[in-house]
Scaffold this motif. Sequence first.
Motif, PDB file in Angstrom:
ATOM      1  N   TYR A  24       0.836  -1.201   0.000  1.00 24.90           N
ATOM      2  CA  TYR A  24       0.000   0.000   0.000  1.00 24.90           C
ATOM      3  C   TYR A  24       0.874   1.255   0.000  1.00 24.90           C
ATOM      4  O   TYR A  24       0.626   2.212  -0.750  1.00 24.90           O
ATOM      5  N   ALA A  25       1.897   1.255   0.856  1.00 26.05           N
ATOM      6  CA  ALA A  25       2.810   2.401   0.912  1.00 26.05           C
ATOM      7  C   ALA A  25       3.561   2.563  -0.409  1.00 26.05           C
ATOM      8  O   ALA A  25       3.716   3.685  -0.915  1.00 26.05           O
ATOM      9  N   ILE A  26       4.027   1.456  -0.973  1.00 23.33           N
ATOM     10  CA  ILE A  26       4.758   1.507  -2.242  1.00 23.33           C
ATOM     11  C   ILE A  26       3.870   2.074  -3.345  1.00 23.33           C
ATOM     12  O   ILE A  26       4.312   2.921  -4.145  1.00 23.33           O
ATOM     13  N   SER A  27       2.636   1.627  -3.424  1.00 27.72           N
ATOM     14  CA  SER A  27       1.714   2.129  -4.451  1.00 27.72           C
ATOM     15  C   SER A  27       1.524   3.632  -4.331  1.00 27.72           C
ATOM     16  O   SER A  27       1.542   4.368  -5.327  1.00 27.72           O
ATOM     17  N   THR A  28       1.349   4.096  -3.090  1.00 26.37           N
ATOM     18  CA  THR A  28       1.151   5.525  -2.854  1.00 26.37           C
ATOM     19  C   THR A  28       2.382   6.320  -3.248  1.00 26.37           C
ATOM     20  O   THR A  28       2.291   7.341  -3.954  1.00 26.37           O
ATOM     21  N   LEU A  29       3.547   5.866  -2.807  1.00 26.35           N
ATOM     22  CA  LEU A  29       4.786   6.597  -3.067  1.00 26.35           C
ATOM     23  C   LEU A  29       5.162   6.572  -4.552  1.00 26.35           C
ATOM     24  O   LEU A  29       5.669   7.565  -5.083  1.00 26.35           O
ATOM     25  N   LYS A  30       4.906   5.455  -5.206  1.00 22.45           N
ATOM     26  CA  LYS A  30       5.227   5.369  -6.635  1.00 22.45           C
ATOM     27  C   LYS A  30       4.382   6.352  -7.433  1.00 22.45           C
ATOM     28  O   LYS A  30       4.873   6.992  -8.376  1.00 22.45           O
ATOM     29  N   ARG A  31       3.098   6.495  -7.082  1.00 20.02           N
ATOM     30  CA  ARG A  31       2.235   7.463  -7.771  1.00 20.02           C
ATOM     31  C   ARG A  31       2.750   8.892  -7.601  1.00 20.02           C
ATOM     32  O   ARG A  31       2.525   9.750  -8.456  1.00 20.02           O
ATOM     33  N   GLU A  32       3.433   9.129  -6.485  1.00 20.09           N
ATOM     34  CA  GLU A  32       3.972  10.466  -6.214  1.00 20.09           C
ATOM     35  C   GLU A  32       5.330  10.700  -6.872  1.00 20.09           C
ATOM     36  O   GLU A  32       5.906  11.781  -6.739  1.00 20.09           O
ATOM     37  N   GLY A  33       5.849   9.693  -7.562  1.00 15.84           N
ATOM     38  CA  GLY A  33       7.082   9.860  -8.320  1.00 15.84           C
ATOM     39  C   GLY A  33       8.334   9.310  -7.677  1.00 15.84           C
ATOM     40  O   GLY A  33       9.433   9.450  -8.237  1.00 15.84           O
ATOM     41  N   TYR A  34       8.221   8.641  -6.525  1.00 10.52           N
ATOM     42  CA  TYR A  34       9.399   8.067  -5.878  1.00 10.52           C
ATOM     43  C   TYR A  34       9.738   6.724  -6.515  1.00 10.52           C
ATOM     44  O   TYR A  34       8.852   5.934  -6.851  1.00 10.52           O
ATOM     45  N   SER A  35      11.028   6.452  -6.651  1.00  7.77           N
ATOM     46  CA  SER A  35      11.457   5.233  -7.350  1.00  7.77           C
ATOM     47  C   SER A  35      12.281   4.279  -6.494  1.00  7.77           C
ATOM     48  O   SER A  35      12.537   3.151  -6.908  1.00  7.77           O
ATOM     49  N   GLY A  36      12.724   4.714  -5.299  1.00  5.67           N
ATOM     50  CA  GLY A  36      13.538   3.860  -4.438  1.00  5.67           C
ATOM     51  C   GLY A  36      13.070   3.913  -2.999  1.00  5.67           C
ATOM     52  O   GLY A  36      12.648   4.959  -2.506  1.00  5.67           O
ATOM     53  N   LEU A  37      13.141   2.762  -2.317  1.00  6.92           N
ATOM     54  CA  LEU A  37      12.731   2.665  -0.913  1.00  6.92           C
ATOM     55  C   LEU A  37      13.820   1.946  -0.135  1.00  6.92           C
ATOM     56  O   LEU A  37      14.304   0.891  -0.561  1.00  6.92           O
ATOM     57  N   GLY A  38      14.209   2.509   1.006  1.00  2.71           N
ATOM     58  CA  GLY A  38      15.269   1.917   1.805  1.00  2.71           C
ATOM     59  C   GLY A  38      14.848   1.660   3.234  1.00  2.71           C
ATOM     60  O   GLY A  38      13.809   2.147   3.696  1.00  2.71           O
ATOM     61  N   VAL A  39      15.676   0.892   3.941  1.00  2.00           N
ATOM     62  CA  VAL A  39      15.411   0.567   5.333  1.00  2.00           C
ATOM     63  C   VAL A  39      16.737   0.285   6.027  1.00  2.00           C
ATOM     64  O   VAL A  39      17.698  -0.175   5.403  1.00  2.00           O
ATOM     65  N   ASN A  40      16.801   0.609   7.318  1.00  2.00           N
ATOM     66  CA  ASN A  40      17.946   0.293   8.157  1.00  2.00           C
ATOM     67  C   ASN A  40      17.439  -0.536   9.326  1.00  2.00           C
ATOM     68  O   ASN A  40      16.418  -0.215   9.915  1.00  2.00           O
ATOM     69  N   PHE A  41      18.140  -1.632   9.666  1.00  2.00           N
ATOM     70  CA  PHE A  41      17.649  -2.509  10.735  1.00  2.00           C
ATOM     71  C   PHE A  41      18.807  -3.212  11.419  1.00  2.00           C
ATOM     72  O   PHE A  41      19.917  -3.312  10.881  1.00  2.00           O
ATOM     73  N   GLU A  42      18.538  -3.687  12.638  1.00  2.00           N
ATOM     74  CA  GLU A  42      19.556  -4.393  13.418  1.00  2.00           C
ATOM     75  C   GLU A  42      19.701  -5.830  12.934  1.00  2.00           C
ATOM     76  O   GLU A  42      18.706  -6.500  12.642  1.00  2.00           O
ATOM     77  N   SER A  43      20.928  -6.301  12.908  1.00  2.00           N
ATOM     78  CA  SER A  43      21.182  -7.677  12.469  1.00  2.00           C
ATOM     79  C   SER A  43      20.671  -8.693  13.470  1.00  2.00           C
ATOM     80  O   SER A  43      20.400  -9.843  13.114  1.00  2.00           O
ATOM     81  N   PHE A  44      20.531  -8.271  14.752  1.00  2.00           N
ATOM     82  CA  PHE A  44      20.081  -9.219  15.776  1.00  2.00           C
ATOM     83  C   PHE A  44      18.571  -9.150  16.001  1.00  2.00           C
ATOM     84  O   PHE A  44      18.073  -9.547  17.046  1.00  2.00           O
ATOM     85  N   ASN A  45      17.856  -8.646  15.021  1.00  4.23           N
ATOM     86  CA  ASN A  45      16.393  -8.692  15.008  1.00  4.23           C
ATOM     87  C   ASN A  45      15.985  -9.854  14.111  1.00  4.23           C
ATOM     88  O   ASN A  45      15.891  -9.702  12.893  1.00  4.23           O
ATOM     89  N   PRO A  46      15.774 -11.050  14.655  1.00  2.00           N
ATOM     90  CA  PRO A  46      15.551 -12.224  13.806  1.00  2.00           C
ATOM     91  C   PRO A  46      14.330 -12.104  12.905  1.00  2.00           C
ATOM     92  O   PRO A  46      14.382 -12.474  11.722  1.00  2.00           O
ATOM     93  N   THR A  47      13.226 -11.576  13.429  1.00  2.00           N
ATOM     94  CA  THR A  47      12.016 -11.441  12.623  1.00  2.00           C
ATOM     95  C   THR A  47      12.184 -10.375  11.557  1.00  2.00           C
ATOM     96  O   THR A  47      11.917 -10.593  10.371  1.00  2.00           O
ATOM     97  N   GLY A  48      12.649  -9.197  11.981  1.00  2.00           N
ATOM     98  CA  GLY A  48      12.829  -8.101  11.046  1.00  2.00           C
ATOM     99  C   GLY A  48      13.874  -8.399   9.985  1.00  2.00           C
ATOM    100  O   GLY A  48      13.680  -8.110   8.804  1.00  2.00           O
TER     101      GLY A  48
END
Length: 317
Positions: free
Chosen positions: A265-289
Amino acid sequence: MNIINLQNIHVEEAMELALSNYRDEQQFVKELPHMRNIPDLNEFAENGLGVAAFENKRMIGFLCCTPPFDNAFRATDVKGIFSPMGANAAVSEDRPKVYAAMYQAAGEKWVRSGAVSHAICLYAHDEEIQRQFYRYGFGLRCLDAVRPMELIDCEPCADYDFTELPKTECYSVYPLHLALNRHYCESPFFMSRKPETQEEFTISSMQEEGRYFVAKQNGKLCAYLKISASGETFVATGSTYRHIRGAYCLPEHRGKGVYQNLLNYAISTLKREGYSGLGVNFESFNPTGRGFWLKYFTAYTNSVVRRIDERITQRSL
């Protein structure tokens, strides 16, 4: 090999070397944008905490960092330093040897400055350098990852509603924010960060201009995704990029495709607004994430961390 203090006169050569290392990582991660230049390194050269490696008057590597800061990772009571993406690099030959010598020299400076938590951002596919830092007592801590602004393949969730909250309703995310903080305290995280009050959370959300995308079931909020304009690296910014700065799903709603659909849902919204890349930063010791993000994003950095015995600062080096 000659290790000397990094100075302003070395910055141009260092930036060229850093750009070359970035382009090496681009060969593995096609989603990374083309960059003509690395962010200016003069501030790093001026703080006196960086070093450069030379051989026959040729720079073969450099390692610099931020000034020391309190409460490293917001979960400790010690001073830390961080060498961000682009603030370290080396030539292709004998890279582990070059990095080993540079850290030995830079690490002494960092300890003299009072920093006992040392964090260094390395490229995810530079495995030789990672192994060298593991030999020096570092461990993996954080990853940065990126994906094109394209939908992921998943089954729809008929029982859930997905929407973007108006800015005036960001306060409704606060209970999930608290749940995320409690999650951080559990094993294997052990990150005891002081949670914000609801008022602090609301004010900071408004100041950061974060956007909250949420999933609801029967009108009750069960998952959220916070999107911001920038992230942790020099590529995590710009007019075509957006970054995930917060994410959580209540345990009872996991495994049902809720988060995949919320992300879409977020990707669809952002793509319509002209954004082409999505990033994330996360901890390596977060097994689920970690499992979730690496399924849908491609890692391009691995940040390694070492916390040394702070009693060493009581001795003269």
